[in-house]
Design a protein around this motif. Structure first.
Motif, PDB file in Angstrom:
ATOM      1  N   LYS A 192       6.272 -25.088 -17.612  1.00  0.00           N
ATOM      2  CA  LYS A 192       6.099 -24.428 -16.325  1.00  0.00           C
ATOM      3  C   LYS A 192       5.976 -25.536 -15.286  1.00  0.00           C
ATOM      4  O   LYS A 192       5.119 -26.413 -15.416  1.00  0.00           O
ATOM      5  CB  LYS A 192       4.835 -23.549 -16.337  1.00  0.00           C
ATOM      6  N   VAL A 193       6.832 -25.490 -14.266  1.00  0.00           N
ATOM      7  CA  VAL A 193       6.881 -26.572 -13.278  1.00  0.00           C
ATOM      8  C   VAL A 193       6.590 -26.021 -11.886  1.00  0.00           C
ATOM      9  O   VAL A 193       7.166 -25.008 -11.472  1.00  0.00           O
ATOM     10  CB  VAL A 193       8.265 -27.261 -13.287  1.00  0.00           C
ATOM     11  N   ARG A 194       5.705 -26.692 -11.181  1.00  0.00           N
ATOM     12  CA  ARG A 194       5.319 -26.254  -9.837  1.00  0.00           C
ATOM     13  C   ARG A 194       6.074 -27.046  -8.776  1.00  0.00           C
ATOM     14  O   ARG A 194       6.240 -28.250  -8.885  1.00  0.00           O
ATOM     15  CB  ARG A 194       3.812 -26.455  -9.633  1.00  0.00           C
ATOM     16  N   GLY A 195       6.542 -26.354  -7.731  1.00  0.00           N
ATOM     17  CA  GLY A 195       7.104 -27.032  -6.563  1.00  0.00           C
ATOM     18  C   GLY A 195       8.584 -26.824  -6.337  1.00  0.00           C
ATOM     19  O   GLY A 195       9.086 -27.146  -5.265  1.00  0.00           O
ATOM     20  N   MET A 196       9.324 -26.295  -7.315  1.00  0.00           N
ATOM     21  CA  MET A 196      10.762 -26.090  -7.130  1.00  0.00           C
ATOM     22  C   MET A 196      11.013 -24.916  -6.180  1.00  0.00           C
ATOM     23  O   MET A 196      10.408 -23.854  -6.344  1.00  0.00           O
ATOM     24  CB  MET A 196      11.457 -25.841  -8.464  1.00  0.00           C
ATOM     25  N   THR A 197      11.908 -25.108  -5.223  1.00  0.00           N
ATOM     26  CA  THR A 197      12.179 -24.054  -4.245  1.00  0.00           C
ATOM     27  C   THR A 197      13.656 -23.681  -4.138  1.00  0.00           C
ATOM     28  O   THR A 197      13.985 -22.663  -3.529  1.00  0.00           O
ATOM     29  CB  THR A 197      11.684 -24.480  -2.844  1.00  0.00           C
ATOM     30  N   CYS A 198      14.556 -24.500  -4.675  1.00  0.00           N
ATOM     31  CA  CYS A 198      15.986 -24.185  -4.595  1.00  0.00           C
ATOM     32  C   CYS A 198      16.717 -24.886  -5.732  1.00  0.00           C
ATOM     33  O   CYS A 198      16.114 -25.637  -6.505  1.00  0.00           O
ATOM     34  CB  CYS A 198      16.569 -24.594  -3.242  1.00  0.00           C
ATOM     35  N   GLN A 199      18.007 -24.662  -5.810  1.00  0.00           N
ATOM     36  CA  GLN A 199      18.806 -25.217  -6.910  1.00  0.00           C
ATOM     37  C   GLN A 199      18.786 -26.737  -6.915  1.00  0.00           C
ATOM     38  O   GLN A 199      18.822 -27.362  -7.973  1.00  0.00           O
ATOM     39  CB  GLN A 199      20.243 -24.704  -6.829  1.00  0.00           C
ATOM     40  N   SER A 200      18.734 -27.341  -5.726  1.00  0.00           N
ATOM     41  CA  SER A 200      18.697 -28.805  -5.651  1.00  0.00           C
ATOM     42  C   SER A 200      17.469 -29.365  -6.356  1.00  0.00           C
ATOM     43  O   SER A 200      17.523 -30.438  -6.961  1.00  0.00           O
ATOM     44  CB  SER A 200      18.708 -29.259  -4.188  1.00  0.00           C
ATOM     45  N   CYS A 201      16.351 -28.635  -6.268  1.00  0.00           N
ATOM     46  CA  CYS A 201      15.129 -29.076  -6.932  1.00  0.00           C
ATOM     47  C   CYS A 201      15.336 -29.113  -8.449  1.00  0.00           C
ATOM     48  O   CYS A 201      14.961 -30.079  -9.124  1.00  0.00           O
ATOM     49  CB  CYS A 201      13.977 -28.138  -6.591  1.00  0.00           C
ATOM     50  N   GLY A 202      15.938 -28.048  -8.980  1.00  0.00           N
ATOM     51  CA  GLY A 202      16.217 -28.003 -10.409  1.00  0.00           C
ATOM     52  C   GLY A 202      17.176 -29.093 -10.844  1.00  0.00           C
ATOM     53  O   GLY A 202      16.996 -29.728 -11.886  1.00  0.00           O
ATOM     54  N   GLU A 203      18.189 -29.335 -10.028  1.00  0.00           N
ATOM     55  CA  GLU A 203      19.167 -30.382 -10.338  1.00  0.00           C
ATOM     56  C   GLU A 203      18.505 -31.747 -10.353  1.00  0.00           C
ATOM     57  O   GLU A 203      18.850 -32.621 -11.158  1.00  0.00           O
ATOM     58  CB  GLU A 203      20.295 -30.362  -9.297  1.00  0.00           C
ATOM     59  N   HIS A 204      17.535 -31.946  -9.461  1.00  0.00           N
ATOM     60  CA  HIS A 204      16.846 -33.230  -9.396  1.00  0.00           C
ATOM     61  C   HIS A 204      16.042 -33.476 -10.667  1.00  0.00           C
ATOM     62  O   HIS A 204      16.033 -34.588 -11.214  1.00  0.00           O
ATOM     63  CB  HIS A 204      15.916 -33.254  -8.176  1.00  0.00           C
ATOM     64  N   ILE A 205      15.389 -32.435 -11.165  1.00  0.00           N
ATOM     65  CA  ILE A 205      14.638 -32.553 -12.416  1.00  0.00           C
ATOM     66  C   ILE A 205      15.577 -32.817 -13.578  1.00  0.00           C
ATOM     67  O   ILE A 205      15.324 -33.682 -14.428  1.00  0.00           O
ATOM     68  CB  ILE A 205      13.807 -31.277 -12.664  1.00  0.00           C
TER      69      ILE A 205
END
Length: 205
Positions: free
Chosen positions: A140-153
């Motif tokens: 469970k990850v806190r702070g992602m708000t859009c697809q770019s956030c997921g791509e960064h991870i």
């Protein structure tokens, strides 16, 4: 009058950028190599609809002020020469600002093109699918708000050895990783995710 119009254009530009900061920051983090700042503006995501509406309202009003007919004076003053507006006061400049604002507002829809992590994951999966020792873990990850956030991870986790597949879902706030425990462990996965600025809250059992 000119100052007022400039203020409207500036306000529209500012709100457009502000509305997209939560998704622009991960890209900047990737480009600059400062991964920890990726989630700096994630707190602004709840305000994004308001900022979008404000941007559109300000730009619409700016265009209205620019295009509305000038009042016809009863008496023309010959001594008053109408000066050509500067570039910053022109329709061309307002058009450029409007296009830039629209690009900023739409950024979450195309920001993922700056990443290649999904392609890496697919390649790794096709090569290593026969490997029987992979483990699967979800966080469970806190702070992602859009697809770019997921791509960064995903990009960050894929830098570790032994990663077969990684999928970060910003809507669910989760990150699932398939990895070779002989090359990488859970602690390293957590460190890789946390290094982006987004934080692992717990492992999903």
């Amino acid at each position: 009058m000119k100052t007022e119009k400039s203020g409207l254009v500036g306000a529209g530009l500012l709100t457009a950028v502000a509305a997209s900061l939560c998704c622009i920051t991960p890209i900047l983090a990737l480009v600059t190599g400062v991964s920890g700042v990726a989630s700096t503006f994630s707190w602004m995501e709840p305000f994004r609809p308001v900022l979008i509406a404000l941007t559109l309202a300000v730009l619409a009003f700016a265009w209205y002020r620019k295009l509305k007919p000038k009042p016809v004076n009863a008496v023309d003053c010959a001594c008053e020469d109408e000066k050509k507006p500067s570039f910053l006061q022109s329709k061309k400049f307002l058009g450029i600002v409007t296009l830039f604002a629209v690009a900023m507002l739409a950024f979450p829809n195309y920001g993922h093109v700056f990443y290649s992590s999904k392609e890496i994951s697919k390649v790794n999966t096709s090569i290593n699918i026969a490997h029987k020792n992979f483990q699967q873990v979800s966080f469970k990850v806190r702070g992602m708000t859009c697809q770019s956030c997921g791509e960064h991870i995903e990009h960050s986790v894929n830098q570790l050895p032994g990663i077969n597949q990684v999928n970060a879902d910003f809507k669910e706030g989760t990150a699932a990783v398939q990895f070779d425990p002989a090359k990488t462990n859970k602690e390293q996965l957590v460190q890789a995710i946390n290094s982006t600025g987004y934080k692992v809250q717990a492992e999903i059992k």
